[in-house]
Design a protein around this motif. Structure first.
Motif, PDB file in Angstrom:
ATOM      1  N   UNK A 300       0.869  -1.171   0.000  1.00 53.63           N
ATOM      2  CA  UNK A 300       0.000   0.000   0.000  1.00 53.63           C
ATOM      3  C   UNK A 300       0.905   1.220   0.000  1.00 53.63           C
ATOM      4  N   UNK A 301       0.822   1.984  -1.070  1.00 48.53           N
ATOM      5  CA  UNK A 301       1.777   3.073  -1.267  1.00 48.53           C
ATOM      6  C   UNK A 301       1.212   4.452  -0.942  1.00 48.53           C
ATOM      7  N   UNK A 302      -0.121   4.537  -0.793  1.00 50.07           N
ATOM      8  CA  UNK A 302      -0.729   5.821  -0.451  1.00 50.07           C
ATOM      9  C   UNK A 302      -1.961   5.577   0.417  1.00 50.07           C
ATOM     10  N   UNK A 303      -2.198   6.514   1.332  1.00 50.15           N
ATOM     11  CA  UNK A 303      -3.440   6.499   2.105  1.00 50.15           C
ATOM     12  C   UNK A 303      -3.723   7.914   2.567  1.00 50.15           C
ATOM     13  N   UNK A 304      -4.913   8.390   2.286  1.00 49.74           N
ATOM     14  CA  UNK A 304      -5.367   9.705   2.726  1.00 49.74           C
ATOM     15  C   UNK A 304      -6.750   9.530   3.338  1.00 49.74           C
ATOM     16  N   UNK A 305      -7.013  10.281   4.402  1.00 44.65           N
ATOM     17  CA  UNK A 305      -8.279  10.068   5.103  1.00 44.65           C
ATOM     18  C   UNK A 305      -8.844  11.370   5.640  1.00 44.65           C
ATOM     19  N   UNK A 306     -10.124  11.602   5.351  1.00 45.98           N
ATOM     20  CA  UNK A 306     -10.843  12.743   5.887  1.00 45.98           C
ATOM     21  C   UNK A 306     -12.211  12.325   6.367  1.00 45.98           C
ATOM     22  N   UNK A 307     -12.991  13.293   6.779  1.00 52.08           N
ATOM     23  CA  UNK A 307     -14.325  13.013   7.282  1.00 52.08           C
ATOM     24  C   UNK A 307     -15.243  12.451   6.205  1.00 52.08           C
ATOM     25  N   UNK A 308     -15.027  12.845   4.949  1.00 50.96           N
ATOM     26  CA  UNK A 308     -15.915  12.455   3.860  1.00 50.96           C
ATOM     27  C   UNK A 308     -15.334  11.396   2.934  1.00 50.96           C
ATOM     28  N   UNK A 309     -14.020  11.375   2.790  1.00 54.90           N
ATOM     29  CA  UNK A 309     -13.358  10.494   1.822  1.00 54.90           C
ATOM     30  C   UNK A 309     -12.216   9.750   2.497  1.00 54.90           C
ATOM     31  N   UNK A 310     -12.221   8.428   2.371  1.00 50.05           N
ATOM     32  CA  UNK A 310     -11.077   7.593   2.745  1.00 50.05           C
ATOM     33  C   UNK A 310     -10.505   6.995   1.463  1.00 50.05           C
ATOM     34  N   UNK A 311      -9.192   7.061   1.315  1.00 52.06           N
ATOM     35  CA  UNK A 311      -8.547   6.627   0.066  1.00 52.06           C
ATOM     36  C   UNK A 311      -7.306   5.796   0.362  1.00 52.06           C
ATOM     37  N   UNK A 312      -7.106   4.754  -0.455  1.00 51.32           N
ATOM     38  CA  UNK A 312      -5.867   3.975  -0.388  1.00 51.32           C
ATOM     39  C   UNK A 312      -5.492   3.513  -1.786  1.00 51.32           C
ATOM     40  N   UNK A 313      -4.211   3.327  -1.997  1.00 52.13           N
ATOM     41  CA  UNK A 313      -3.681   2.812  -3.262  1.00 52.13           C
ATOM     42  C   UNK A 313      -2.841   1.575  -2.977  1.00 52.13           C
ATOM     43  N   UNK A 314      -3.244   0.451  -3.574  1.00 49.14           N
ATOM     44  CA  UNK A 314      -2.475  -0.777  -3.461  1.00 49.14           C
ATOM     45  C   UNK A 314      -1.796  -1.121  -4.771  1.00 49.14           C
ATOM     46  N   UNK A 315      -0.572  -1.600  -4.691  1.00 53.44           N
ATOM     47  CA  UNK A 315       0.194  -1.976  -5.875  1.00 53.44           C
ATOM     48  C   UNK A 315       0.526  -3.467  -5.794  1.00 53.44           C
ATOM     49  N   UNK A 316      -0.119  -4.258  -6.647  1.00 50.21           N
ATOM     50  CA  UNK A 316       0.125  -5.704  -6.695  1.00 50.21           C
ATOM     51  C   UNK A 316       0.819  -6.099  -7.992  1.00 50.21           C
ATOM     52  N   UNK A 317       1.551  -5.162  -8.586  1.00 47.86           N
ATOM     53  CA  UNK A 317       2.202  -5.426  -9.872  1.00 47.86           C
ATOM     54  C   UNK A 317       3.200  -6.568  -9.792  1.00 47.86           C
TER      55      UNK A 317
END
Length: 564
Positions: A300-317
């Motif tokens: 998991x190379x990125x994660x951002x989190x707020x009250x309205x939006x939770x986001x993550x980026x996974x790299x399984x290349x």
């Protein structure tokens, strides 16, 4: 005699293996603690026993409590096998703290455990769904709650205290740590009915590669629980071949979840329909999944989190990297009469890129944006598993599942510039063996539904998926599309689905301007423009820790647990 037997085991173990092995489960679960106890019993009378105790102390401080690479407070092998470690996890630091006069619970793993254990296995809900045996417990088990009771007593952790307070039934049924609770009855903790007000709605377990997001963790009847895994620990031991997979629960029940049953560590059902990638909510390349090896890691190379939006980026290349080279797995395949061949879903693939961007748009929408690329044309199988049958609308690539007992419906809709064929089956490639089912519980091993959206051969693809959870009595959420623009109630989504162009995604909440942006251009936020610092980054504007802020993030490289 006891010492002589223990000494023989110890001298075999102390050969440089335990110090450097990524994680020897049984050693840490049982053998280590027993060697330490024997060493302590005879240390004042025998030089070898003293050396055994010294070794145990040194290897614990170097590699415990969770491999030396894990400070997250959860288990990289998943929730299912956590309970095999609880005795050692509470006993050893308690003993060493007493002997050394140093608080061993100050270790980051213990400091994070109260919150992480709760977020991975909420009250009255199934667990995050990763690792062997994760499906066995419909609610948190007694050993887990006994351990968080220990954390609450010894550290005062508010998450552990709240968790233990709300799982009293499981705690009362625990017998393994009952003597501890009697001995420490003078140690009490807060009976607060509320979690900390500053609690996040999502956490990133950076060292084990999981993101756990909740819409209302205090209230099971409203909580949407999204779990996502892409782990640098790879696939092996009690972990599964599930990089870039997710599970989704609502009102305590699984909406989409990994399938199969853990009846045996390595029988045909386990190898082909439980551990294999086809059993998880991720993808197959030409029908081929991820091998059982630590080489098949994700991150998991990125994660951002707020009250309205939770986001993550996974790299399984890197995860689709051939077949397992481990002698244990080679022997297991042989014993099960299965070959690691493309026909069985194993082998080399020409995959170059598999990046999965996943979001929870609070409180009831999940968005997935997949970047896929290979060095030659391949078929892309996009997988989704459900405990109930899908109603398939092939014209709109829409999948509907109904959960009568919890009074809600889930709708998943798949968008791509490339056509796909959607099919489903309730049959396992290798069904569970009735002889291995628990007697009297055979009716619990029901078939589950497996959906495949098969995209015909191409060298690259972009797939956008929008999932809506719709409780009975609430307004139906529909997705309206116009080109690359998608609208769902108060959310506007713009997704670049042409794989010949750079990946780009924008999500905007039209009511409060909460904004996410992936891409190269500057970001429009309401009436202002944010100057992106780096091309291809992820930008989030949201209410973060009580303040509306902009956070930008590019790829983070997690701590590597072995050779690249």
């Amino acid at each position: 005699m006891v010492f002589e037997v223990a000494k023989g085991h110890h001298m075999v173990q102390r050969n440089g293996h335990e110090e450097t092995h990524i994680f020897n489960n049984h050693y840490w679960q049982h053998c280590f603690r027993q060697m330490m106890q024997v060493g302590l019993m005879f240390a004042d009378k025998n030089k070898t026993a003293y050396e055994m105790l010294e070794y145990c102390y040194e290897v614990w401080t170097a590699r415990a409590p969770a491999s030396g690479f894990n400070r997250d407070g959860e288990w990289h092998n998943g929730t299912g096998y956590f309970t095999a470690n609880t005795h050692t996890l509470y006993y050893v630091p308690s003993l060493f703290s007493y002997i050394a006069g140093t608080d061993f619970l100050k270790h980051p793993w213990y400091q994070n455990a109260g919150r992480s254990l709760l977020y991975a296995f909420p009250v009255e809900t199934m667990s995050a769904g990763f690792g062997d045996g994760n499906e066995r417990q419909p609610i948190p088990d007694r050993q887990r709650i006994a351990f968080v009771d220990f954390l609450a007593r010894e550290t005062g952790n508010p998450y552990a205290a709240w968790y233990a307070n709300h799982c009293g039934r499981q705690l009362r049924s625990d017998f393994e740590m009952r003597l501890y609770r009697i001995a420490r009855s003078n140690k009490t903790y807060s009976q607060n009915k509320e979690l900390p007000k500053d609690r996040p709605n999502a956490i990133w377990l950076e060292d084990i590669g999981e993101v756990l997001a909740h819409s209302a963790i205090q209230n099971t009847s409203r909580n949407l629980f999204l779990s996502f895994r892409s782990s640098q620990f790879g696939s092996g031991s009690h972990t599964l071949a599930d990089q870039n997979s997710f599970n989704l629960h609502f009102r305590g029940v699984p909406v989409y979840r990994s399938t199969g049953y853990y009846l045996n560590f390595s029988d045909a059902h386990n190898l082909m329909s439980y551990r294999h990638t086809r059993a998880h909510n991720t993808i197959l390349i030409d029908g081929i999944g991820q091998p059982f090896t630590t080489r098949a890691y994700g991150k998991i190379t990125r994660m951002l989190n707020g009250e309205n939006i939770t986001y993550a980026l996974g790299d399984a290349s890197n995860a689709y990297c051939g077949t397992s080279e481990y002698p244990m797995w080679i022997e297991n395949f042989k014993n099960a009469g299965i070959t690691q061949t493309p026909e069985n879903g194993f082998g080399d693939t020409p995959l170059k890129t598999y990046r999965r961007h996943i979001f929870m748009l609070h409180p009831n929408i999940v968005v997935i944006y997949d970047e896929l690329e290979a060095s030659k044309p391949v078929t892309w199988d996009w997988l989704l598993h459900s405990p109930v049958k899908f109603k398939i609308d092939n014209k709109n690539n829409e999948l509907t599942t109904r959960y009568d007992n919890k009074m809600f419906t889930s709708v998943a809709q798949i968008f791509s510039n490339q056509p796909c064929e959607i099919t489903q089956t309730d049959q396992f490639v290798c069904p569970p063996d009735p002889k291995k089912m628990k007697k009297g519980q055979e009716n619990k091993y029901v078939n589950q539904w497996h959906m495949t959206a098969k995209f015909q051969p191409s060298t690259a693809n972009r797939i956008l998926t929008v999932i809506r959870i719709q409780p009975d009595g609430q307004k139906e959420l529909k997705v309206n599309r116009k080109g690359n623009m998608f609208n769902c109630e108060r959310w506007n989504i713009k997704a670049e689905l042409d794989p010949a162009k750079p990946a780009a995604l924008q999500i905007v909440n039209t009511k409060n301007n909460a904004t996410f942006s992936l891409g190269n251009n500057d970001v429009k936020i309401g009436d202002t423009t944010y100057k992106r610092l780096e091309k291809g980054s992820s930008v989030l504007y949201d209410n973060i820790d009580g303040e509306w802020l902009v956070h930008e993030m590019s790829d983070y490289e997690p701590q590597i647990t072995g050779a690249k």
